[in-house]
Design an enzyme around this catalytic site. Sequence first.
Site, mmCIF file in Angstrom:
data_model
loop_
_atom_site.group_PDB
_atom_site.id
_atom_site.type_symbol
_atom_site.label_atom_id
_atom_site.label_comp_id
_atom_site.label_asym_id
_atom_site.label_seq_id
_atom_site.Cartn_x
_atom_site.Cartn_y
_atom_site.Cartn_z
ATOM 1 N N ASP A 1 -4.815 1.720 11.089
ATOM 2 C CA ASP A 1 -6.033 1.915 11.187
ATOM 3 C C ASP A 1 -6.514 1.265 13.150
ATOM 4 O OD1 ASP A 1 -8.821 1.146 10.889
ATOM 5 O OD2 ASP A 1 -8.665 -0.671 9.661
ATOM 6 N N ARG B 1 -4.995 -0.082 -7.204
ATOM 7 C CA ARG B 1 -3.874 0.800 -6.300
ATOM 8 C C ARG B 1 -3.260 1.956 -7.747
ATOM 9 N NH1 ARG B 1 -1.873 -2.012 -2.432
ATOM 10 N NH2 ARG B 1 -2.394 -3.661 -2.618
ATOM 11 N N GLY C 1 0.618 -1.372 0.249
ATOM 12 C CA GLY C 1 -0.294 -0.258 0.009
ATOM 13 C C GLY C 1 0.719 0.983 -0.089
ATOM 14 N N ASP D 1 -5.352 -0.393 -1.614
ATOM 15 C CA ASP D 1 -6.228 -1.278 -3.079
ATOM 16 C C ASP D 1 -7.259 -2.051 -1.858
ATOM 17 O OD1 ASP D 1 -5.043 -2.812 -1.134
ATOM 18 O OD2 ASP D 1 -5.763 -5.337 -2.728
HETATM 19 P P1 5GP Z 1 -3.980 -2.049 11.049
HETATM 20 O O1 5GP Z 1 -2.810 -2.688 11.638
HETATM 21 O O2 5GP Z 1 -3.315 -0.803 11.165
HETATM 22 O O3 5GP Z 1 -5.547 -2.314 11.598
HETATM 23 O O4 5GP Z 1 -3.743 -1.536 9.530
HETATM 24 C C1 5GP Z 1 -2.983 -1.433 8.419
HETATM 25 C C2 5GP Z 1 -3.249 -2.034 6.914
HETATM 26 O O5 5GP Z 1 -4.671 -2.093 6.923
HETATM 27 C C3 5GP Z 1 -2.751 -1.115 6.307
HETATM 28 O O6 5GP Z 1 -1.325 -1.062 5.632
HETATM 29 C C4 5GP Z 1 -3.220 -1.213 5.248
HETATM 30 O O7 5GP Z 1 -2.927 -2.040 4.109
HETATM 31 C C5 5GP Z 1 -4.922 -1.788 5.714
HETATM 32 N N1 5GP Z 1 -6.466 -1.062 5.747
HETATM 33 C C6 5GP Z 1 -6.530 -0.441 6.910
HETATM 34 N N2 5GP Z 1 -7.320 -0.390 6.254
HETATM 35 C C7 5GP Z 1 -7.688 0.272 5.093
HETATM 36 C C8 5GP Z 1 -8.800 1.356 4.401
HETATM 37 O O8 5GP Z 1 -9.314 1.883 4.759
HETATM 38 N N3 5GP Z 1 -7.852 0.900 3.125
HETATM 39 C C9 5GP Z 1 -6.795 0.089 2.392
HETATM 40 N N4 5GP Z 1 -7.184 -0.213 1.311
HETATM 41 N N5 5GP Z 1 -6.331 -0.895 3.546
HETATM 42 C C10 5GP Z 1 -6.935 -0.352 4.708
#
Ligand code: 5GP
Length: 168
Positions: A97, A158, A39, A152
């Site tokens: 996130d 992307r 990403g 994505d």
């Molecule tokens: P976390 O571990 O903070 O929950 O997630 C981080 C990863 O989740 C990011 O690098 C991304 O790949 C994916 N991610 C989290 N939220 C989103 C979103 O709204 N859209 C997309 N495309 N990926 C997300």
Amino acid sequence: MKPIPLLTESQIKEKIQELAGIISSDYPDGLIAIGVLKGAFIFMSDLVRALQVPCNCDFVKVASYKGKESSGKISLELCPSLSIFKKKVLLVEDIVDTGLTLSWLKGYFSQKGAEVKVCCLLDKPSKRKVDLSLDYTGFVVEDHFVVGYGLDCDEEYRSLPYIGYLKE
Ligand code: 5GP
């Protein structure tokens, strides 16, 4: 499905110049930027080109995300090849996130002896599960599933030059 526009190309460009200026003044002797694949690849390439200090680049790939939800189980699919011991490392992430991924990566690189800071383009604080301090943040976004500019949904979107979100 066409994403609903959230951030335009020029808003993103302007923010990256701003972030790069701050990062450059914080790291006058340079840094190692480590992008989190896939990403962050577009954000990383624009960010490092806007820096005014020396910057070595590397990447990691984590396996943790299934569809639209974080599984919380993190493993490294690709390790960085550069030596990071006692180096200033900036983790470059597309979006935070739950925070589980970056928090795990921060711990991993700190344990390997690096001085780690994190830079994310997007911060989605509403679903945070861990206490994570972000050193550099582009935009705070609401709880949408965002795509484009490297992000994505099942490998689609992307290559969009802007960031939008998908309707549930
Ligand atoms: P976390 O571990 O903070 O929950 O997630 C981080 C990863 O989740 C990011 O690098 C991304 O790949 C994916 N991610 C989290 N939220 C989103 C979103 O709204 N859209 C997309 N495309 N990926 C997300």
